[in-house]
Design an enzyme around this catalytic site. Sequence first.
Site, PDB file in Angstrom:
ATOM      1  N   LYS A  98      88.304 -25.031 -70.358  1.00  0.00           N
ATOM      2  CA  LYS A  98      89.162 -23.787 -70.238  1.00  0.00           C
ATOM      3  C   LYS A  98      89.078 -23.793 -68.591  1.00  0.00           C
ATOM      4  CE  LYS A  98      89.029 -21.103 -74.357  1.00  0.00           C
ATOM      5  NZ  LYS A  98      88.585 -22.257 -75.107  1.00  0.00           N
ATOM      6  N   ASP A 135      92.472 -27.064 -71.934  1.00  0.00           N
ATOM      7  CA  ASP A 135      92.690 -25.760 -72.990  1.00  0.00           C
ATOM      8  C   ASP A 135      93.921 -24.874 -72.271  1.00  0.00           C
ATOM      9  OD1 ASP A 135      91.237 -26.592 -75.309  1.00  0.00           O
ATOM     10  OD2 ASP A 135      89.662 -25.208 -74.700  1.00  0.00           O
ATOM     11  N   MET A 136      94.532 -24.180 -73.185  1.00  0.00           N
ATOM     12  CA  MET A 136      95.422 -23.292 -72.819  1.00  0.00           C
ATOM     13  C   MET A 136      95.221 -21.788 -73.366  1.00  0.00           C
ATOM     14  SD  MET A 136      98.293 -23.031 -70.687  1.00  0.00           S
ATOM     15  CE  MET A 136      99.074 -24.832 -71.128  1.00  0.00           C
ATOM     16  N   GLN A 164     101.490 -24.270 -76.571  1.00  0.00           N
ATOM     17  CA  GLN A 164     101.202 -23.410 -77.797  1.00  0.00           C
ATOM     18  C   GLN A 164     102.677 -23.062 -78.243  1.00  0.00           C
ATOM     19  OE1 GLN A 164      97.724 -20.373 -76.559  1.00  0.00           O
ATOM     20  NE2 GLN A 164      99.302 -20.662 -74.981  1.00  0.00           N
ATOM     21  N   ARG A 185      98.023 -31.585 -77.001  1.00  0.00           N
ATOM     22  CA  ARG A 185      97.440 -31.366 -78.290  1.00  0.00           C
ATOM     23  C   ARG A 185      98.574 -29.825 -78.591  1.00  0.00           C
ATOM     24  NH1 ARG A 185      92.289 -28.128 -77.143  1.00  0.00           N
ATOM     25  NH2 ARG A 185      91.455 -30.171 -77.201  1.00  0.00           N
ATOM     26  N   LYS A 188      99.607 -23.735 -82.561  1.00  0.00           N
ATOM     27  CA  LYS A 188     100.508 -22.566 -82.490  1.00  0.00           C
ATOM     28  C   LYS A 188     100.365 -21.337 -81.575  1.00  0.00           C
ATOM     29  CE  LYS A 188     101.174 -22.796 -87.881  1.00  0.00           C
ATOM     30  NZ  LYS A 188     100.997 -21.970 -89.156  1.00  0.00           N
ATOM     31  N   GLY A 189      98.901 -21.189 -81.460  1.00  0.00           N
ATOM     32  CA  GLY A 189      98.595 -20.093 -80.141  1.00  0.00           C
ATOM     33  C   GLY A 189      97.690 -19.109 -80.949  1.00  0.00           C
ATOM     34  N   ALA A 190      96.736 -18.829 -80.162  1.00  0.00           N
ATOM     35  CA  ALA A 190      95.994 -17.809 -80.625  1.00  0.00           C
ATOM     36  C   ALA A 190      95.671 -16.463 -79.988  1.00  0.00           C
ATOM     37  CB  ALA A 190      94.408 -18.363 -80.619  1.00  0.00           C
ATOM     38  N   HIS A 228      95.761 -26.301 -89.368  1.00  0.00           N
ATOM     39  CA  HIS A 228      95.365 -26.426 -90.554  1.00  0.00           C
ATOM     40  C   HIS A 228      96.448 -26.440 -91.932  1.00  0.00           C
ATOM     41  CE1 HIS A 228      92.195 -24.972 -87.486  1.00  0.00           C
ATOM     42  NE2 HIS A 228      91.487 -26.037 -88.046  1.00  0.00           N
ATOM     43  N   ARG A 289      88.419 -15.041 -82.103  1.00  0.00           N
ATOM     44  CA  ARG A 289      89.747 -15.419 -82.105  1.00  0.00           C
ATOM     45  C   ARG A 289      90.016 -16.369 -83.499  1.00  0.00           C
ATOM     46  NH1 ARG A 289      89.059 -16.016 -76.674  1.00  0.00           N
ATOM     47  NH2 ARG A 289      88.525 -18.393 -76.916  1.00  0.00           N
TER      48      ARG A 289
END
Length: 309
Positions: A98, A135-136, A164, A185, A188-190, A228, A289
């Site tokens: 990150k 990472d985003m 994302q 990668r 969906k987005g968290a 998932h 998260r």
Amino acid sequence: MLRTTLLAASRSPRSRKLIEQLPPTRAIVKRFVAGDTLDEGVSVTDTLVGTGRRITLDHLGEDTTDAAQAAGTAEAYEKLLAALAETGLADRAEVSVKLSAVGQFLPKDGEQVALENARRICAAAAAVGTTVTLDMEDHTTTDSTLGIARELRADYPWLGVVLQAYLHRTEADCAEFSGPGSRVRLCKGAYQEPASVAFQKKSDVDLAYVRCLKILMAGEGYPMVASHDPRLIRVAGQLAAQNGRSADSFEYQMLYGIRPEEQERLIAEGNTMRVYLPYGNQWYGYFMRRLAERPANLVFFLRALATKS
């Protein structure tokens, strides 16, 4: 509403203090986090690699507040990569970083500090024969993160980026970053995002994910399918087949502690399966998260609290 509350709690010092003081919390966190130390992270990596999984390791830490802390995080990644080489795991494990943890939000020259620290990590990864994925985080960091990724890719074209699907902009970003040798990668987005920048309904996010996946599977890069969701996993396999992709030209990714049986099934079918494995004592934001993402995770946590308190 519940997801919004949990995401808000992930950034609340008061909530953090409360959760961390609950007696069973640390035992429950072990389902999602390898441990506090480098040795624990490497040990769990070794165990998972023995089951046919590949790994991406995240040294937990966000919202770095000074340059020394940012440099310390970069050094921690250098030590991690050296340990992976020493244990013979570097060809099966990479690292996820990150940029906020290596200085991106510092008030003075934050982007430059993050770029140089990320460059240190990339150099260490290249030296031991593995890779790095950026990472985003929330949408306010997207332009900065992709800008840094573009600069790093001049020297490290294998650098992975996370995109994302819930952001309106992501189809265009997928098209840009799906060129030869690229690694993307798709998740969906968290984070909790406003409707002005992100789809709000689950069905809309799922459709956006499929549209993005179509671009990546038809591209010349290496898609990393981070989901998932059984339906999206099936769609990914179908799109890979339609585009003539071999099993080694893309991979599935899942979080440590979530759907391990599905991970095993995908491996048994000859797919590449990579597990996102976090470690470190700054686990609170990551843990919250994970609870926000899937109701089943929250049910697991509450049930454990009820039985262990």
